[in-house]
Write a protein that holds these residues in place. Structure first.
Motif, PDB file in Angstrom:
ATOM      1  N   UNK A 111      10.632   2.326  -1.686  1.00 52.62           N
ATOM      2  CA  UNK A 111       9.749   1.342  -1.068  1.00 52.62           C
ATOM      3  C   UNK A 111      10.373   0.845   0.229  1.00 52.62           C
ATOM      4  N   UNK A 112       9.653   1.001   1.327  1.00 53.07           N
ATOM      5  CA  UNK A 112      10.075   0.455   2.617  1.00 53.07           C
ATOM      6  C   UNK A 112       9.439  -0.924   2.764  1.00 53.07           C
ATOM      7  N   UNK A 113      10.063  -1.791   3.563  1.00 53.70           N
ATOM      8  CA  UNK A 113       9.594  -3.174   3.675  1.00 53.70           C
ATOM      9  C   UNK A 113       9.646  -3.631   5.123  1.00 53.70           C
ATOM     10  N   UNK A 114       8.603  -4.307   5.557  1.00 55.37           N
ATOM     11  CA  UNK A 114       8.593  -5.011   6.837  1.00 55.37           C
ATOM     12  C   UNK A 114       8.375  -6.489   6.559  1.00 55.37           C
ATOM     13  N   UNK A 158       0.858  -1.188   0.000  1.00 53.80           N
ATOM     14  CA  UNK A 158       0.000   0.000   0.000  1.00 53.80           C
ATOM     15  C   UNK A 158       0.887   1.229   0.000  1.00 53.80           C
ATOM     16  N   UNK A 159       0.285   2.401  -0.173  1.00 53.11           N
ATOM     17  CA  UNK A 159       1.026   3.652  -0.277  1.00 53.11           C
ATOM     18  C   UNK A 159       1.010   4.423   1.035  1.00 53.11           C
ATOM     19  N   UNK A 199       5.614  -0.883   1.734  1.00 55.83           N
ATOM     20  CA  UNK A 199       5.116   0.465   1.971  1.00 55.83           C
ATOM     21  C   UNK A 199       5.662   1.346   0.853  1.00 55.83           C
ATOM     22  N   UNK A 200       4.823   1.611  -0.127  1.00 56.15           N
ATOM     23  CA  UNK A 200       5.219   2.398  -1.291  1.00 56.15           C
ATOM     24  C   UNK A 200       5.216   3.871  -0.885  1.00 56.15           C
ATOM     25  N   UNK A 201       6.391   4.482  -0.854  1.00 50.27           N
ATOM     26  CA  UNK A 201       6.507   5.879  -0.438  1.00 50.27           C
ATOM     27  C   UNK A 201       6.237   6.747  -1.669  1.00 50.27           C
ATOM     28  N   UNK A 202       5.072   7.390  -1.681  1.00 50.47           N
ATOM     29  CA  UNK A 202       4.658   8.108  -2.891  1.00 50.47           C
ATOM     30  C   UNK A 202       4.559   9.617  -2.714  1.00 50.47           C
TER      31      UNK A 202
END
Length: 172
Positions: free
Chosen positions: A76-79, A40-41, A88-91
């Motif tokens: 893009x951050x990732x967990x 998701x963003x 986590x799409x950083x937009x």
């Protein structure tokens, strides 16, 4: 209320050297198969104070982990949660800003790279960028196709089923 997903394949072109798919589902994103990663963003500030981001924050936590990754718009951050990746799409820079199609494309490219390196072939997501961020779904679909068409990554897009509430009907 337990809503069963309804599968509706989206139109896409596929060549013999790739096997990507884009499928549209009516149902609850958080009930997707457990072997699928989620995406998701969000904004750089990792606020996640509105829309579906609130549910991601509540379900997966990790705000400090995300901030420590120091990702900026277009990345893009990732967990890693419950045996799968959560992307986590950083937009956009701040929660109150709006994304661009370019920042969405760049963050999707980052997610694609992570997927390829980590053998991720299934991702479930909402209609990214099209809720509170107001991007147009037709253009987002084209970006998804452009980014993923030469991969074997299968994307399932979830939308909540529409419900009709009568004027005097209680919401319980």
């Amino acid at each position: 209320m337990d809503v069963q997903p309804q599968w509706t394949p989206m139109a896409f072109s596929q060549s013999s050297e790739d096997s990507w798919t884009l499928t549209h589902v009516s149902g609850d994103l958080f009930r997707c198969p457990e072997d699928e990663s989620l995406a998701h963003c969000i904004s750089e500030d990792c606020r996640m104070g509105a829309g579906i981001a609130v549910l991601f924050k509540k379900k997966f936590g990790g705000v400090d982990e995300l901030k420590e990754q120091k990702k900026i718009s277009g990345q893009c951050a990732v967990l890693r949660r419950e045996g799968r990746f959560v992307y986590y799409l950083i937009t956009k820079k701040k929660y109150c800003n709006k994304p661009t199609y370019d920042s969405l494309r760049q963050s999707l490219e980052g997610m694609k790279s992570h997927c390829i390196k980590n053998d991720v072939t299934k991702i479930s997501m909402p209609r990214i960028g099209c809720g509170l961020d107001r991007l147009k779904w037709d253009r987002v679909c084209e970006i998804l196709k452009d980014v993923f068409e030469h991969t074997d990554i299968n994307i399932t897009v979830y939308t909540l089923p529409e419900t009709t509430v009568k004027k005097d009907q209680p919401l319980s």
